[in-house]
Design a protein around this motif. Structure first.
Motif, mmCIF file in Angstrom:
data_model
loop_
_atom_site.group_PDB
_atom_site.id
_atom_site.type_symbol
_atom_site.label_atom_id
_atom_site.label_comp_id
_atom_site.label_asym_id
_atom_site.label_seq_id
_atom_site.Cartn_x
_atom_site.Cartn_y
_atom_site.Cartn_z
ATOM 1 N N ARG A 76 38.217 40.841 53.737
ATOM 2 C CA ARG A 76 36.795 40.824 54.040
ATOM 3 C C ARG A 76 36.535 39.953 55.266
ATOM 4 O O ARG A 76 36.692 38.725 55.225
ATOM 5 C CB ARG A 76 35.980 40.286 52.863
ATOM 6 N N CYS A 77 36.162 40.586 56.371
ATOM 7 C CA CYS A 77 35.772 39.834 57.561
ATOM 8 C C CYS A 77 34.451 39.139 57.262
ATOM 9 O O CYS A 77 33.537 39.756 56.708
ATOM 10 C CB CYS A 77 35.616 40.777 58.746
ATOM 11 N N ILE A 78 34.331 37.893 57.630
ATOM 12 C CA ILE A 78 33.187 37.115 57.149
ATOM 13 C C ILE A 78 31.870 37.532 57.813
ATOM 14 O O ILE A 78 30.794 37.194 57.313
ATOM 15 C CB ILE A 78 33.399 35.599 57.292
ATOM 16 N N TYR A 79 31.930 38.293 58.909
ATOM 17 C CA TYR A 79 30.706 38.742 59.576
ATOM 18 C C TYR A 79 30.213 40.084 59.058
ATOM 19 O O TYR A 79 29.156 40.570 59.473
ATOM 20 C CB TYR A 79 30.940 38.840 61.094
ATOM 21 N N CYS A 80 30.979 40.727 58.165
ATOM 22 C CA CYS A 80 30.650 42.085 57.720
ATOM 23 C C CYS A 80 29.526 42.072 56.691
ATOM 24 O O CYS A 80 29.547 41.282 55.739
ATOM 25 C CB CYS A 80 31.892 42.758 57.130
ATOM 26 N N HIS A 81 28.564 42.989 56.859
ATOM 27 C CA HIS A 81 27.397 43.056 55.980
ATOM 28 C C HIS A 81 27.354 44.325 55.137
ATOM 29 O O HIS A 81 26.273 44.771 54.733
ATOM 30 C CB HIS A 81 26.121 42.941 56.811
ATOM 31 N N TYR A 82 28.529 44.906 54.885
ATOM 32 C CA TYR A 82 28.588 46.126 54.080
ATOM 33 C C TYR A 82 29.590 45.968 52.942
ATOM 34 O O TYR A 82 30.662 45.386 53.124
ATOM 35 C CB TYR A 82 28.957 47.329 54.957
ATOM 36 N N PRO A 83 29.252 46.488 51.754
ATOM 37 C CA PRO A 83 30.154 46.333 50.598
ATOM 38 C C PRO A 83 31.404 47.202 50.738
ATOM 39 O O PRO A 83 31.325 48.364 51.142
ATOM 40 C CB PRO A 83 29.290 46.801 49.416
ATOM 41 N N SER A 84 32.543 46.613 50.410
ATOM 42 C CA SER A 84 33.821 47.328 50.393
ATOM 43 C C SER A 84 34.668 46.789 49.257
ATOM 44 O O SER A 84 34.373 45.729 48.689
ATOM 45 C CB SER A 84 34.574 47.139 51.726
ATOM 46 N N LEU A 85 35.728 47.512 48.953
ATOM 47 C CA LEU A 85 36.763 47.010 48.055
ATOM 48 C C LEU A 85 37.927 46.524 48.903
ATOM 49 O O LEU A 85 38.336 47.208 49.846
ATOM 50 C CB LEU A 85 37.233 48.107 47.091
ATOM 51 N N TYR A 86 38.465 45.364 48.548
ATOM 52 C CA TYR A 86 39.516 44.739 49.354
ATOM 53 C C TYR A 86 40.840 44.788 48.594
ATOM 54 O O TYR A 86 40.895 44.450 47.418
ATOM 55 C CB TYR A 86 39.118 43.305 49.721
ATOM 56 N N LYS A 87 41.875 45.247 49.301
ATOM 57 C CA LYS A 87 43.188 45.441 48.682
ATOM 58 C C LYS A 87 43.073 46.296 47.421
ATOM 59 O O LYS A 87 43.638 46.001 46.369
ATOM 60 C CB LYS A 87 43.844 44.088 48.356
ATOM 61 N N ALA A 88 42.306 47.362 47.542
ATOM 62 C CA ALA A 88 42.057 48.233 46.390
ATOM 63 C C ALA A 88 43.337 48.961 45.978
ATOM 64 O O ALA A 88 44.136 49.362 46.836
ATOM 65 C CB ALA A 88 40.984 49.252 46.733
ATOM 66 N N PRO A 89 43.560 49.130 44.685
ATOM 67 C CA PRO A 89 44.721 49.903 44.229
ATOM 68 C C PRO A 89 44.601 51.356 44.680
ATOM 69 O O PRO A 89 43.494 51.859 44.899
ATOM 70 C CB PRO A 89 44.663 49.765 42.704
ATOM 71 N N GLU A 90 45.734 52.023 44.790
ATOM 72 C CA GLU A 90 45.739 53.397 45.293
ATOM 73 C C GLU A 90 44.894 54.332 44.418
ATOM 74 O O GLU A 90 44.251 55.258 44.919
ATOM 75 C CB GLU A 90 47.172 53.922 45.386
ATOM 76 N N GLU A 91 44.875 54.081 43.110
ATOM 77 C CA GLU A 91 44.102 54.950 42.234
ATOM 78 C C GLU A 91 42.596 54.854 42.501
ATOM 79 O O GLU A 91 41.855 55.826 42.306
ATOM 80 C CB GLU A 91 44.397 54.669 40.755
ATOM 81 N N SER A 92 42.131 53.686 42.953
ATOM 82 C CA SER A 92 40.712 53.544 43.298
ATOM 83 C C SER A 92 40.368 54.394 44.521
ATOM 84 O O SER A 92 39.295 55.022 44.584
ATOM 85 C CB SER A 92 40.380 52.078 43.579
#
Length: 472
Positions: A76-92
């Motif tokens: 997660r870049c600290i300037y980012c203002h959008y929700p994401s999953l970080y290091k998400a498993p492949e099934e996700s």
């Protein structure tokens, strides 16, 4: 120009900044909100599902633009203002692609299109290339099957440098080329190792350079992005970045001023950085003007706002079509927005809501805005003026009225008095000075409900957005 000459050459812009702040155009706390959408993303109200596409009609040629959002990242870049999953498993990631394939079909059915013709494509995020090669190929193959890309003019993917290196990175490049991608936007953000660490980026300068080399070798058009006004960034370190970036053979270079408060669906942790770490507002304005001057000195021109290319043909057609041509754009994925000729549709920012809607055979939007005549006129001024120019014939086509007969025309005349706007019989556009303050000039046409800051944060001058004639 050397460093000292360049700094001196920015004096005029700094003086203009303070003058225009006194005149009420600029927020007194020195914050800003980029005029990327109108209204801003954070201002869209909830809307009843059955109302969103009520009475919507397709473009005459039935050709659309497409945006696809992939909300996965390594960090997660600290300037980012959008929700994401970080290091998400492949099934996700597989689950998300499953849902998106269904979303393609639901959207096409909603519009009554069997295999829509697509003019321009952007896949963004997140980091689309955080998908593994098999997932990336599956997504691109399915998209090609469900949409007609035979006449697509540009197919762009936003990428992180770390995903384009090594054997896996080169495999992803091969896959993208095979399925029609012809342009990559690499989020470089900085070439300074210290700044990259502070951003919490997952790459370092050698990785960035390798990614750029691989991208060009694979035959892609290359766009690179940078952020200025960052904590602990100095005029000298920014100057050094500028001198390096113009030597990277990019077709397009983009600059973003750091945004601290959220303008997307998630507040970045950048707001936790101590204020004394940031460059002064004067230095931030100098950084912006330095970038413009260095670009000009090296043959790059601002052919789209904050976008510099040596030739106009290398600009982002996605940005140009959405903000200048005002073409209809359908979008897919978490937080994705569809910008249509008379409305704006915004998807949910919640993964569970996204999956639940699609499982129920519905599009996953939860906010939106069907524009009134008043808001249609504002939209038809704001985005084209901010990004390139207002074409008078297009304004009439989108609104049904001549721009000089609207209540907004006196504000255009006022801006001409200040040397911020110029006009001829075909177009209205920002001047060189006006383009430097493009976000704030455009915001003079916002509805009072959507002006970014409280009225107490503007001086009571002639350019106060709450006091211009159509907002009183």
């Amino acid at each position: 120009m050397n460093f000292e000459e360049l700094v001196r050459a920015t004096d005029e812009r700094v003086n203009e900044f303070h003058f225009l702040k006194n005149e009420g155009l600029l927020c007194t706390n020195d914050d800003f909100v980029p005029a990327v959408h109108y209204p801003p993303i954070t201002k869209y109200p909830p809307i009843e599902y059955d109302k969103m596409f009520e009475n919507y009609t397709l473009p005459k040629d039935k050709v659309m633009e497409v945006y696809i959002h992939i909300p996965f990242c390594a960090k997660r870049c600290i300037y980012c203002h959008y929700p994401s999953l970080y290091k998400a498993p492949e099934e996700s990631k597989d689950k998300y692609i499953d849902a998106m394939e269904k979303e393609f079909d639901i959207y096409k059915k909603t519009l009554g299109l069997e295999r829509p013709k697509i003019r321009v494509v952007l896949i963004g995020g997140g980091t689309p290339t955080d998908l593994n090669p098999k997932q990336l190929e599956r997504l691109l193959k399915t998209f090609n099957e469900k949409f007609d890309l035979s006449e697509t003019k540009q197919f762009n993917v936003d990428v992180s440098p770390s995903t384009l290196v090594g054997d896996i990175g080169r495999e992803k490049l091969r896959i993208m080329r095979e399925y029609g991608v012809d342009r990559l936007t690499i989020g470089v953000q900085s070439l300074n190792e210290k700044i990259l660490r502070q951003m919490n980026r997952d790459n370092h300068k050698p990785i960035i350079l390798e990614a750029i080399k691989n991208t060009l070798a694979a035959g892609f058009q290359l766009d690179i992005e940078f952020i200025f006004g960052y904590p602990n960034q100095t005029l000298k370190s920014w100057y050094e970045d500028l001198q390096e970036m113009v030597k990277l053979d990019a077709h397009e270079i983009q600059f973003y001023r750091l945004k601290i408060q959220a303008y997307g669906d998630q507040q970045g942790t950048i707001n936790k950085v101590s204020k004394d770490k940031y460059p002064s507002i004067d230095d931030t304005m100098r950084m912006k003007e330095m970038a413009i001057l260095v670009m000009e000195e090296n043959g790059y021109h601002e052919n789209l706002r904050r976008v510099f290319t040596k030739e106009k043909k290398y600009i982002s057609l996605y940005a140009y079509d959405q903000c200048c041509n005002l073409y209809d754009q359908m979008s897919f994925g978490l937080t994705a927005f569809s910008s249509l000729r008379d409305r704006f549709v915004l998807n949910t920012q919640n993964f569970d809501e996204y999956y639940a809607a699609i499982d129920n055979g519905k599009l996953p939007y939860n906010r939106g805005f069907v524009r009134s005549q008043d808001e249609q006129e504002r939209w038809s001024i704001i985005l084209p003026l901010k990004n390139y120019n207002i074409r008078k014939n297009l304004f009439k086509e989108r609104t049904g009225v001549e721009i000089q007969n609207t209540k907004f025309y006196p504000t255009i005349q006022l801006l001409k008095e200040y040397g911020l706007v110029e006009e001829n019989d075909r177009i209205i556009q920002l001047t060189r000075k006006g383009s430097f303050f493009a976000d704030e000039v455009s915001e003079l046409f916002y509805s009072p409900n959507f002006i970014p800051f409280d009225k107490t944060l503007y001086n009571a001058g002639r350019l106060n957005p709450y006091m211009v004639s159509h907002n009183i």
